[in-house]
Write a protein that holds these residues in place. Structure first.
Motif, PDB file in Angstrom:
ATOM      1  N   SER A 156       0.813  -1.225   0.000  1.00  0.00           N
ATOM      2  CA  SER A 156       0.000   0.000   0.000  1.00  0.00           C
ATOM      3  C   SER A 156       0.840   1.266   0.000  1.00  0.00           C
ATOM      4  O   SER A 156       0.320   2.363  -0.259  1.00  0.00           O
ATOM      5  CB  SER A 156      -0.929   0.013   1.220  1.00  0.00           C
ATOM      6  OG  SER A 156      -1.821  -1.078   1.165  1.00  0.00           O
ATOM      7  N   VAL A 158       2.781   2.068  -2.176  1.00  0.00           N
ATOM      8  CA  VAL A 158       2.760   2.547  -3.565  1.00  0.00           C
ATOM      9  C   VAL A 158       1.757   3.685  -3.718  1.00  0.00           C
ATOM     10  O   VAL A 158       2.004   4.690  -4.406  1.00  0.00           O
ATOM     11  CB  VAL A 158       2.403   1.384  -4.525  1.00  0.00           C
ATOM     12  CG1 VAL A 158       2.182   1.909  -5.948  1.00  0.00           C
ATOM     13  CG2 VAL A 158       3.479   0.319  -4.499  1.00  0.00           C
ATOM     14  N   PHE A 159       0.604   3.566  -3.023  1.00  0.00           N
ATOM     15  CA  PHE A 159      -0.432   4.583  -3.133  1.00  0.00           C
ATOM     16  C   PHE A 159       0.016   5.922  -2.541  1.00  0.00           C
ATOM     17  O   PHE A 159      -0.318   6.987  -3.057  1.00  0.00           O
ATOM     18  CB  PHE A 159      -1.715   4.124  -2.438  1.00  0.00           C
ATOM     19  CG  PHE A 159      -2.283   2.869  -3.026  1.00  0.00           C
ATOM     20  CD1 PHE A 159      -2.402   2.712  -4.399  1.00  0.00           C
ATOM     21  CD2 PHE A 159      -2.705   1.833  -2.205  1.00  0.00           C
ATOM     22  CE1 PHE A 159      -2.931   1.546  -4.942  1.00  0.00           C
ATOM     23  CE2 PHE A 159      -3.231   0.675  -2.743  1.00  0.00           C
ATOM     24  CZ  PHE A 159      -3.349   0.519  -4.113  1.00  0.00           C
ATOM     25  N   ALA A 162       2.090   7.710  -4.980  1.00  0.00           N
ATOM     26  CA  ALA A 162       1.270   8.211  -6.090  1.00  0.00           C
ATOM     27  C   ALA A 162       0.518   9.477  -5.680  1.00  0.00           C
ATOM     28  O   ALA A 162       0.437  10.444  -6.445  1.00  0.00           O
ATOM     29  CB  ALA A 162       0.286   7.128  -6.528  1.00  0.00           C
ATOM     30  N   CYS A 250       0.733   2.601 -10.772  1.00  0.00           N
ATOM     31  CA  CYS A 250       0.302   1.841  -9.596  1.00  0.00           C
ATOM     32  C   CYS A 250      -0.070   0.402  -9.972  1.00  0.00           C
ATOM     33  O   CYS A 250       0.269  -0.550  -9.250  1.00  0.00           O
ATOM     34  CB  CYS A 250      -0.892   2.513  -8.947  1.00  0.00           C
ATOM     35  SG  CYS A 250      -0.492   4.009  -8.032  1.00  0.00           S
ATOM     36  N   THR A 279      -7.260  -0.499  -5.785  1.00  0.00           N
ATOM     37  CA  THR A 279      -6.379   0.360  -6.587  1.00  0.00           C
ATOM     38  C   THR A 279      -7.206   1.235  -7.520  1.00  0.00           C
ATOM     39  O   THR A 279      -7.004   2.457  -7.606  1.00  0.00           O
ATOM     40  CB  THR A 279      -5.408  -0.496  -7.429  1.00  0.00           C
ATOM     41  OG1 THR A 279      -4.608  -1.280  -6.560  1.00  0.00           O
ATOM     42  CG2 THR A 279      -4.528   0.390  -8.304  1.00  0.00           C
TER      43      THR A 279
END
Length: 586
Positions: A156, A158-159, A162, A250, A279
């Motif tokens: 998570s 990664v979010f 972003a 993502c 996602t």
């Protein structure tokens, strides 16, 4: 924003219900991927069809609740936003009604129209997005992030990367676009002003064959607006590529790292499936938030422009304990100075000392720009003096209730205005309770009955907006009749018989003496024949009193009056009245 939101009034309930139903919709949607994961892991992979049916039933129920909640949220959002727009337009219109002439001078008519239409529509759209999308997207984002961290805290992250990247990009786009939109709405004002001027003056445009010139001028204004919109939208268009970069980045990152986690056994297939769903939810939330930011960027300029209208304070207000009655039509100017722009140093009137008895007929004459209209505008307190005082009925006009003062003063302005409606409806602007017979009497006094009786519908004849289906002289006579219906203490005619012939002008003057003998009458005119009968005549020059006396006295003592008289009588008097020597204009 406090000023704008203060106009919600009866739509506050709808504004509260919208985010509540939106929150319920989001909660149901966020839970669906979690139930999907349970179906895959416990039902399909575990070979237990009872759990598949059980969790499937829960999903159907949650989807139904989400559907109903979304529909209700949309309904209440539409009601709240359109209600806000309605109240805003009404509030702006009511505020404009409180403005004095000096307040209105600060805003052009085209600008006020743009604010009540384009700007309010922008705010309506932005508000609907704020209570619907701006609630849904953050909730969806937070809930989806929470569920993602429950599934895999490492993946998570990664979010978070972003969101930080997208926030920086959107912030830069918004700052650049906001400046452009500020200019765009000012150009809207210019464009609307050009349209208004051209349409209202279309007869002059056609008479001088200036259609091509006006078309080029409008095309240039429209092109400038188009160019600015292209620039603004070009900046906002960068939003989509940035969003797509984040979305696909993502997906690739989660696919790569998720596959490795499944291989090593730290994540199940159902969890990865639900993570992909979250996602897309997170990315869609970010995309919708970016749309909200775009709309807020566009509406920010509109909000500031509408707040300007609400925050503009009227220059002229009622006193604390206003006088309710104007006893008579006496008028006194004591040391009056006046300018349209305070502090500009340019005086429209200066050193005015003038005393008029109740019931007198006063003629006012002077060259263009000498201050004739400025003088009479102060009597009904359309403007306030810079220095000195104006008194009516023995009291300073600033001591009266504005409505009572203006009810006692009838003004037929230099630019006559009729409104769409029948002749009777226009006449009753002077007195809403007037009977048809009273309207007919007023029209007879104003010599308007002679042309009204020739119309097919007579007094029920429909007047087009602005009175375009009647002549200038007919319009003037209708406006005079409308003013007479008020039975005023003071009647002001601001060059309002310029479009009628001299014989009709004389009949109207005779009717004044018969119908309103006790009313003080101020007659501004360019023709000596229109004022020579007056008890006294005021000669203005460059905002100052140059002479004040009877027709005979001014001919003997005032050079300006004598020059006007001689120039108008040279060659035989007015165009429709034969010359009779020195007394021909009397």
């Amino acid at each position: 924003m406090r000023t704008i939101l203060g106009q919600l009034k009866q739509y506050k309930k709808d504004s509260i219900l919208t985010p509540l139903f939106t929150a319920l919709e989001v909660i149901m949607e966020v839970m669906l991927p979690f139930i999907t994961a349970l179906i895959i892991d416990e039902g399909i992979q575990g070979g237990d069809m009872n759990k598949v049916y059980f969790y499937g039933g829960i999903m159907v129920a949650m989807a139904a609740v989400s559907l109903v909640s979304g529909a209700m949220a949309g309904k209440y959002a539409a009601s709240a936003s359109s209600g806000l727009a309605c109240n805003l337009r009404q509030g702006i219109y009511d505020k404009i009604q409180t403005y004095s002439f000096s307040n209105i001078d600060r805003f052009s008519t085209a600008s006020l129209v743009t604010r009540m239409t384009t700007d309010v529509t922008n705010i309506q759209n932005a508000y609907q997005m704020c209570i619907r999308i701006a609630v849904r997207s953050p909730l969806m984002l937070i809930c989806s992030m929470a569920m993602s961290f429950m599934i895999s805290p490492k993946l998570s992250m990664v979010f978070l990367c972003a969101i930080l990247f997208l926030g920086c990009v959107l912030g830069g786009i918004m700052m650049a676009a906001r400046k452009v939109f500020d200019v765009v709405f000012r150009k809207y004002d210019d464009l609307n002003a050009g349209v208004q001027e051209n349409v209202s003056g279309i007869r002059v445009v056609k008479a001088y064959v200036r259609e091509d010139y006006e078309n080029r001028k409008f095309s240039k204004a429209a092109e400038n607006l188009r160019r600015l919109f292209v620039k603004a939208e070009g900046l906002l268009a960068l939003n989509n590529p940035a969003m797509m970069l984040v979305v696909y980045g993502c997906i690739i990152a989660i696919s790569w790292f998720g596959a490795r986690f499944i291989v090593v056994g730290t994540m199940s297939s159902g969890e990865l499936t639900s993570l992909f769903s979250y996602t897309m939810s997170i990315m869609m939330s970010l995309m919708m938030l970016s749309m909200v930011f775009v709309m807020l960027t566009m509406s920010a300029a509109s909000i500031r422009r509408i707040e300007e209208v609400f925050k503009e304070e009227p220059d002229i207000r009622n006193p604390e304990n206003p006088l309710e009655e104007v006893k008579d039509g006496s008028i006194h100017f004591d040391g009056v100075t006046f300018s349209y722009r305070k502090g500009s140093g340019k005086k429209a009137l200066s050193g005015i000392d003038l005393h008029i008895n109740s019931g007198e007929t006063i003629g006012i004459i002077g060259s263009t720009g000498s201050g004739k209209s400025s003088l009479v505008n102060l009597i009904s307190r359309l403007y306030d003096v810079d220095g000195g005082s104006v008194s009516v009925g023995g009291h300073d006009v600033r001591q009266y209730d504005l409505e009572k003062l203006r009810d006692a003063v009838s003004v037929v302005l230099q630019k006559n205005v009729l409104f769409s409606g029948t002749i009777l409806e226009n006449l009753r602007w002077g007195n809403g309770e007037a009977t048809e017979e009273e309207c007919r009497e007023a029209c007879r006094a104003a010599c308007a009955d002679e042309f009204i009786e020739r119309l097919p519908g007579k007094y029920d004849t429909y007047i087009e907006r602005g009175g375009v289906n009647v002549s200038g002289g007919q319009k003037q006579r209708l406006c005079i009749a409308r003013a007479l219906l008020k039975k005023p203490r003071i009647l002001i005619l601001d060059d309002s018989t310029s479009a009628v012939d001299t014989a009709t002008d004389a009949r109207i003057r005779d009717a004044f003496a018969r119908v309103i003998p006790g009313t003080t009458k101020l007659i501004i005119a360019q023709r000596i024949s229109s004022v020579s009968h007056a008890d006294r005549i005021l000669v203005l020059d460059d905002g100052k009193i140059n002479g004040f006396g009877t027709h005979e006295e001014l001919l003997e003592t005032n050079e300006i009056y004598r020059e006007i008289y001689e120039s108008q009588n040279k060659g035989g008097g007015d165009f429709d009245q034969p010359g009779t020597g020195k007394g021909g204009a009397a």
